[in-house]
Design an enzyme around this catalytic site. Sequence first.
Site, PDB file in Angstrom:
ATOM      1  N   CYS A 158      35.698  75.272  42.936  1.00  0.00           N
ATOM      2  CA  CYS A 158      37.024  75.259  43.212  1.00  0.00           C
ATOM      3  C   CYS A 158      37.704  77.313  43.417  1.00  0.00           C
ATOM      4  CB  CYS A 158      38.410  74.186  43.055  1.00  0.00           C
ATOM      5  SG  CYS A 158      37.852  72.792  42.902  1.00  0.00           S
ATOM      6  N   ARG A 178      33.621  79.832  46.090  1.00  0.00           N
ATOM      7  CA  ARG A 178      33.149  78.454  44.659  1.00  0.00           C
ATOM      8  C   ARG A 178      33.306  77.735  45.564  1.00  0.00           C
ATOM      9  NH1 ARG A 178      36.416  79.644  39.961  1.00  0.00           N
ATOM     10  NH2 ARG A 178      36.505  82.069  39.743  1.00  0.00           N
ATOM     11  N   TRP A 216      35.176  72.473  45.394  1.00  0.00           N
ATOM     12  CA  TRP A 216      33.494  71.459  45.336  1.00  0.00           C
ATOM     13  C   TRP A 216      33.966  70.540  44.512  1.00  0.00           C
ATOM     14  CZ3 TRP A 216      30.772  71.443  40.661  1.00  0.00           C
ATOM     15  CH2 TRP A 216      29.324  70.735  40.904  1.00  0.00           C
ATOM     16  N   ASN A 230      41.956  73.781  40.031  1.00  0.00           N
ATOM     17  CA  ASN A 230      40.531  74.284  39.280  1.00  0.00           C
ATOM     18  C   ASN A 230      40.080  73.735  37.837  1.00  0.00           C
ATOM     19  OD1 ASN A 230      38.175  75.528  40.170  1.00  0.00           O
ATOM     20  ND2 ASN A 230      38.686  77.597  38.659  1.00  0.00           N
ATOM     21  N   GLY A 231      39.202  72.870  38.106  1.00  0.00           N
ATOM     22  CA  GLY A 231      38.434  73.041  36.508  1.00  0.00           C
ATOM     23  C   GLY A 231      37.825  71.664  36.238  1.00  0.00           C
ATOM     24  N   GLU A 242      11.234  80.748  40.124  1.00  0.00           N
ATOM     25  CA  GLU A 242      12.992  81.647  41.301  1.00  0.00           C
ATOM     26  C   GLU A 242      12.538  81.749  42.492  1.00  0.00           C
ATOM     27  OE1 GLU A 242      15.924  82.683  40.641  1.00  0.00           O
ATOM     28  OE2 GLU A 242      16.491  83.874  42.484  1.00  0.00           O
ATOM     29  N   LYS A 251      14.652  79.402  45.033  1.00  0.00           N
ATOM     30  CA  LYS A 251      14.780  79.292  46.437  1.00  0.00           C
ATOM     31  C   LYS A 251      14.315  78.789  47.280  1.00  0.00           C
ATOM     32  CE  LYS A 251      17.506  82.579  45.464  1.00  0.00           C
ATOM     33  NZ  LYS A 251      17.068  82.566  44.210  1.00  0.00           N
ATOM     34  N   GLU A 304      16.965  75.631  47.029  1.00  0.00           N
ATOM     35  CA  GLU A 304      18.725  76.120  47.362  1.00  0.00           C
ATOM     36  C   GLU A 304      18.688  76.362  49.106  1.00  0.00           C
ATOM     37  OE1 GLU A 304      19.019  80.047  45.227  1.00  0.00           O
ATOM     38  OE2 GLU A 304      20.801  78.089  45.299  1.00  0.00           O
ATOM     39  N   HIS A 322      -3.858  70.993  32.286  1.00  0.00           N
ATOM     40  CA  HIS A 322      -3.078  70.373  32.098  1.00  0.00           C
ATOM     41  C   HIS A 322      -2.375  68.947  32.287  1.00  0.00           C
ATOM     42  CE1 HIS A 322      -4.976  72.734  28.585  1.00  0.00           C
ATOM     43  NE2 HIS A 322      -4.697  73.904  29.108  1.00  0.00           N
ATOM     44  N   LYS A 364      28.882  79.171  44.919  1.00  0.00           N
ATOM     45  CA  LYS A 364      28.158  80.646  44.933  1.00  0.00           C
ATOM     46  C   LYS A 364      28.309  80.837  42.717  1.00  0.00           C
ATOM     47  CE  LYS A 364      26.838  84.470  45.516  1.00  0.00           C
ATOM     48  NZ  LYS A 364      25.002  84.724  45.188  1.00  0.00           N
TER      49      LYS A 364
HETATM   50  O1  M6R Z   1      27.219  83.803  38.501  1.00  0.00           O
HETATM   51  P1  M6R Z   1      25.785  83.681  38.143  1.00  0.00           P
HETATM   52  O2  M6R Z   1      24.416  85.115  37.888  1.00  0.00           O
HETATM   53  O3  M6R Z   1      25.903  83.112  36.632  1.00  0.00           O
HETATM   54  O4  M6R Z   1      25.055  81.999  38.643  1.00  0.00           O
HETATM   55  C1  M6R Z   1      23.926  81.365  37.441  1.00  0.00           C
HETATM   56  C2  M6R Z   1      23.654  80.852  38.839  1.00  0.00           C
HETATM   57  O5  M6R Z   1      24.783  79.591  39.220  1.00  0.00           O
HETATM   58  C3  M6R Z   1      22.876  80.730  40.239  1.00  0.00           C
HETATM   59  O6  M6R Z   1      21.541  82.304  40.085  1.00  0.00           O
HETATM   60  C4  M6R Z   1      22.119  79.846  41.304  1.00  0.00           C
HETATM   61  O7  M6R Z   1      20.707  79.803  40.323  1.00  0.00           O
HETATM   62  C5  M6R Z   1      22.688  80.953  42.340  1.00  0.00           C
HETATM   63  N1  M6R Z   1      22.326  80.094  43.872  1.00  0.00           N
HETATM   64  C6  M6R Z   1      20.111  80.985  42.528  1.00  0.00           C
HETATM   65  O8  M6R Z   1      20.491  81.813  43.693  1.00  0.00           O
END
Ligand code: M6R
Length: 574
Positions: A2, A27, A73, A99-100, A460, A464, A467, A483, A569
């Site tokens: 949020c 956020r 969020w 927020n929290g 990684e 991607k 998500e 294995h 984000k």
């Molecule tokens: O702001 P941060 O790098 O600490 O965020 C960590 C993760 O939330 C962030 O890398 C997330 O996995 C991304 N959306 C991946 O693309």
Amino acid sequence: MCGIIGYVGEGDVKQIIEEGLSKLEYRGYDSAGIAKVLENKIFCKKEVEGIKKLFSGFESFDNVNAGMGHTRWATHGAVSEKNAHPHLCCEGEIAVVHNGIIENHKEIRDSLGQHDYISETDSEVAAHFIEEKMKEGKTILEALEALRDVIEGTFAILVVKRAEEKIFVCKEKSPIALGIGENGNYVASDIYAFSGFTERSIFLEDGDLAVVEQNSLKIFDKKGNIVERQIKDFEWEERRDLDDEHDHHMIREIQEQPDAVKRLLDSYETFQKEFFEEIAEKINSSDKIIITGSGSSFHSSMVGAKLLRDIGINARAIVASEFDETDVMEDTVVLAVSQSGETMDVLDAIDVADEIGCDILSIVNVPHSSIQRKSDISIEILAGQEICVASTKTFTNQLVTFYLICKELGKDIKFEKLVEDIEKTLERNQEISKAVAKNIKDENDLYVLGRNKYFPIAKEIALKLKEISYIHAEGLRGGELKHGTLALIEEGTPVVSLIPEKDSGIVSNVEEVESRGAKSLRTSPFYGCFELPESDFLPILFSITGFILTYHTAYEKDLPIDKPRNLAKSVTVR
Ligand code: M6R
């Protein structure tokens, strides 16, 4: 997570809140709402269809000098108008944004008298708690003080009351900053929400209460004493508008990588050199380095730990959400990696390490962020603002930072060709990725194979694809296939493999999947379906190829690339 913004003062309150909320959307973007302070009531409006819609129909907030907004969020309760903030108390006298997470919201609710609850959120209880305390004769500030002392969890809370041009604030763990303006004052989850209106800010500390008025800012610490907190001047260059060349922030940010890398390399030669030197010194003088981060930042931490181990340093990566006191000792150096600098899991890890007495180092993108403020030494990766939820250019710059740290520690690394290699990778793989994207877009499952330092890169790329392209993808260790995971491969299963050298160990793993009929997408400078230059920085080039492929796959599927479902984000809850 949020985002919160509030303003008290002259000028267009509506414009300030609208702009602030748009900047805070990273956020959370499930729903949004605003409250404006009127003489006889609090006016509230909420919307689940975005900030534009929330503000459509308002010309301005005529004669209103105080208001606040919230972008949500969802943690408790579905995405709905009634669960969007602000929340009103029963009489509509006060409104609250939060927020929290209020972990003990049920207990607090049970301790109150009869109140009408509208939402399913944990946050609404704050409005009723304050209402009840005010009925008992307390001022808002006193009620907020009582609330702060009773809540278990994390919070940044703003309260407005009808007919009072003030915003009352309290915070614990969730970030909040005050902005000092010419004709009024601001309060927001982070400074970027009011950047453009003012560049002077104060960060509240845990337990602080504050009262924001047009001509004054008062801050009270946990003991109730009025305190002065340091004013910080900041600069923030914003890139929120898309140009004609790019349909989405994700592809713009992918294309920005050569410039972002150049900026970081230049800083290593100039104004950040001393931080690299200090970090290298700390690493050299410690027996154990723990690198921690979440999501993509954890993947870069894994690569970083491997690069450090390769030069004889005892380094390990631990995912922030699982970090605990058994991972560190007093003389351990902890290096926190985070784009936003606000990730709660990483902040918690830092708190654990700090308690034990470890030195805290960090690698962040966002200056003045909470993680940077909690670190003894911090390097900024200088990737510029990243708007798409997916980390792309920031992941790349995190990796470059690790290579630079290794150079500072004495490894002979030549960066001269890096930017050119990235440019070549970007140029050569757009059309190839578009074609591959058409081929994989309807797949349900996909695997990415990597070994050693390429395994985190496989993870990684898979992250991607999950998500942003909504394809179930897993990064697998090539050597581990036999294995167990080889059982998942059948005729036509798509497998992307990261092959750094013609004779690398992964080749036999690729052959294993190919002989079971996998749709093989070999990724290598030597052969395969993508075109990569030979380079000392293949982890970076492989990931960039994965980013482009992800983008085009999501594009083919017409997905909301910059704001994928259920995500935000900056992840500021546990
Ligand atoms: O702001 P941060 O790098 O600490 O965020 C960590 C993760 O939330 C962030 O890398 C997330 O996995 C991304 N959306 C991946 O693309």
